[in-house]
Design an enzyme around this catalytic site. Structure first.
Site, mmCIF file in Angstrom:
data_model
loop_
_atom_site.group_PDB
_atom_site.id
_atom_site.type_symbol
_atom_site.label_atom_id
_atom_site.label_comp_id
_atom_site.label_asym_id
_atom_site.label_seq_id
_atom_site.Cartn_x
_atom_site.Cartn_y
_atom_site.Cartn_z
ATOM 1 N N HIS A 157 41.498 12.502 -12.896
ATOM 2 C CA HIS A 157 40.645 12.136 -11.757
ATOM 3 C C HIS A 157 39.504 11.234 -12.246
ATOM 4 C CE1 HIS A 157 42.547 15.521 -9.583
ATOM 5 N NE2 HIS A 157 42.170 14.892 -8.496
ATOM 6 N N LYS A 161 34.167 13.430 -10.647
ATOM 7 C CA LYS A 161 34.681 14.707 -10.129
ATOM 8 C C LYS A 161 33.961 15.877 -10.796
ATOM 9 C CE LYS A 161 38.855 17.237 -8.941
ATOM 10 N NZ LYS A 161 38.332 17.516 -7.585
HETATM 11 P P1 NAD Z 1 30.981 13.354 -3.330
HETATM 12 O O1 NAD Z 1 30.116 13.885 -4.451
HETATM 13 O O2 NAD Z 1 31.209 11.880 -3.239
HETATM 14 O O3 NAD Z 1 30.370 13.808 -1.914
HETATM 15 C C1 NAD Z 1 29.884 15.083 -1.653
HETATM 16 C C2 NAD Z 1 28.698 14.916 -0.718
HETATM 17 O O4 NAD Z 1 28.302 16.188 -0.207
HETATM 18 C C3 NAD Z 1 27.466 14.326 -1.429
HETATM 19 O O5 NAD Z 1 26.971 13.227 -0.662
HETATM 20 C C4 NAD Z 1 26.467 15.472 -1.429
HETATM 21 O O6 NAD Z 1 25.117 15.035 -1.328
HETATM 22 C C5 NAD Z 1 26.896 16.219 -0.177
HETATM 23 N N1 NAD Z 1 26.408 17.584 -0.090
HETATM 24 C C6 NAD Z 1 26.134 18.457 -1.095
HETATM 25 N N2 NAD Z 1 25.696 19.631 -0.581
HETATM 26 C C7 NAD Z 1 25.714 19.490 0.770
HETATM 27 C C8 NAD Z 1 25.376 20.346 1.855
HETATM 28 N N3 NAD Z 1 24.911 21.587 1.638
HETATM 29 N N4 NAD Z 1 25.509 19.883 3.114
HETATM 30 C C9 NAD Z 1 25.967 18.636 3.347
HETATM 31 N N5 NAD Z 1 26.300 17.762 2.355
HETATM 32 C C10 NAD Z 1 26.171 18.202 1.084
HETATM 33 O O7 NAD Z 1 32.361 14.142 -3.421
HETATM 34 P P2 NAD Z 1 33.750 13.790 -2.700
HETATM 35 O O8 NAD Z 1 34.614 12.998 -3.613
HETATM 36 O O9 NAD Z 1 33.479 13.286 -1.323
HETATM 37 O O10 NAD Z 1 34.406 15.234 -2.611
HETATM 38 C C11 NAD Z 1 33.781 16.292 -1.901
HETATM 39 C C12 NAD Z 1 34.553 17.583 -2.156
HETATM 40 O O11 NAD Z 1 35.860 17.447 -1.601
HETATM 41 C C13 NAD Z 1 34.748 17.910 -3.637
HETATM 42 O O12 NAD Z 1 34.728 19.321 -3.800
HETATM 43 C C14 NAD Z 1 36.129 17.357 -3.937
HETATM 44 O O13 NAD Z 1 36.736 17.991 -5.043
HETATM 45 C C15 NAD Z 1 36.814 17.688 -2.634
HETATM 46 N N6 NAD Z 1 38.005 16.879 -2.324
HETATM 47 C C16 NAD Z 1 39.012 17.529 -1.677
HETATM 48 C C17 NAD Z 1 40.154 16.839 -1.302
HETATM 49 C C18 NAD Z 1 41.228 17.570 -0.548
HETATM 50 O O14 NAD Z 1 42.268 16.970 -0.191
HETATM 51 N N7 NAD Z 1 41.025 18.867 -0.263
HETATM 52 C C19 NAD Z 1 40.262 15.471 -1.585
HETATM 53 C C20 NAD Z 1 39.212 14.826 -2.237
HETATM 54 C C21 NAD Z 1 38.073 15.550 -2.593
#
Ligand code: NAD
Length: 257
Positions: A157, A161
């Site tokens: 990744h 991540k």
């Molecule tokens: P990212 O770090 O780009 O975005 C996460 C965002 O959430 C950040 O802007 C952060 O400030 C915000 N945040 C943190 N705490 C918060 C809260 N209490 N309330 C609202 N916002 C908050 O990460 P990403 O790449 O967008 O991924 C987010 C999550 O989704 C990760 O856990 C990642 O592993 C997961 N993910 C899951 C899938 C899936 O298919 N299930 C796919 C991609 C990513």
């Protein structure tokens, strides 16, 4: 001001983690789908964008999910593992279904999802890709059919991540265990490099041969489309825990016997 969806019947969605990579992908995809109406964007309290307007949707970024839930039909959470429990509590209190996408969930987060599922429909997945959902079934079948083969999982990744191994690698390890039993030894190797969206490979090897089942995510939009498909499927369902297998009609049809 009345929301357009009140006239069109579009599904009103809230996105938690709207400022992040997945949040932005969800905004882009949902914005182009007339069956969906972006209704609330929630960011981390203290975020620099809180109170500002999102250029794509025209919505103001808020920080209080509970306050915006009355005008939403379903919540999509892609923020941090630590924020899943709060989203689950808020959805249960407001009677709104939750699609939970954050990975690296600990016991408390899973317990919060279970508790919420007693009151509302909850769908949690480490990976919303349809291809990956099918891959997990194929992995369970291979693990069952090849009981003496060694199993190794490799995942790569992007550098940002947070969790390692990836939630999807953990899901694939669970699929191996579903096919072969809880005590099977599975080596999991994680790499972090560049902008890789998500690569996973499960190798089954014996002295004479090697079978590799793999998945390559081309772009993040894939997960956004899958999560929005899940949200549409989930809206209106009774309380309970659901999976992407349910969405794809695979649940109850395990390939591994
Ligand atoms: P990212 O770090 O780009 O975005 C996460 C965002 O959430 C950040 O802007 C952060 O400030 C915000 N945040 C943190 N705490 C918060 C809260 N209490 N309330 C609202 N916002 C908050 O990460 P990403 O790449 O967008 O991924 C987010 C999550 O989704 C990760 O856990 C990642 O592993 C997961 N993910 C899951 C899938 C899936 O298919 N299930 C796919 C991609 C990513």
């Amino acid at each position: 001001m009345g929301h357009p969806s009140s006239m069109t019947g579009a599904l009103k969605i809230a996105i938690v983690g709207a400022q992040g990579r997945m949040g932005q992908a969800l905004i882009a995809v949902a914005g182009g789908d007339p069956t969906l109406a972006l209704s609330a964007l929630v960011v981390r309290p203290g975020s620099a964008v809180a109170g500002t307007t999102d250029a794509v949707s025209g919505l103001v970024y808020g920080t209080d999910l509970g306050a915006v839930l009355p005008r939403c039909d379903v919540v999509l959470e892609f923020a941090r593992a630590e924020s899943v429990a709060a989203a689950a509590f808020a959805c249960a209190a407001a009677g709104k279904p939750l699609v939970a996408g954050s990975t690296g969930l600990d016991h408390a987060a899973r317990a919060a999802l279970d508790a919420a599922a007693a009151k509302v429909a909850v769908l949690q997945a480490a990976n919303f890709s349809p291809g990956m959902t099918v891959l997990a079934h194929l992995v369970a079948q291979a693990a069952h059919a090849l009981p003496d083969f060694n199993v190794e999982i490799d995942e790569t990744h992007h550098l940002q991540k947070k969790d390692s191994p990836s939630g999807t690698a953990v899901r694939l390890r669970d699929a191996v265990r579903a096919g072969r039993g809880p005590n099977v030894e599975v080596v999991v190797r994680s790499r972090r490099e560049g902008e890789v969206v998500g690569d996973h490979a499960v190798a089954f090897s014996s002295p004479g041969e090697r079978l590799t089942l793999s998945h390559h995510a081309v772009h993040r939009e894939l997960f956004a489309r899958g999560a929005l498909l899940a949200a549409t499927w989930l809206a209106g369902r009774p309380a309970g825990r659901y999976t992407m297998e349910d969405v794809l009609g695979l649940a109850g049809r395990p390939l591994a016997r």
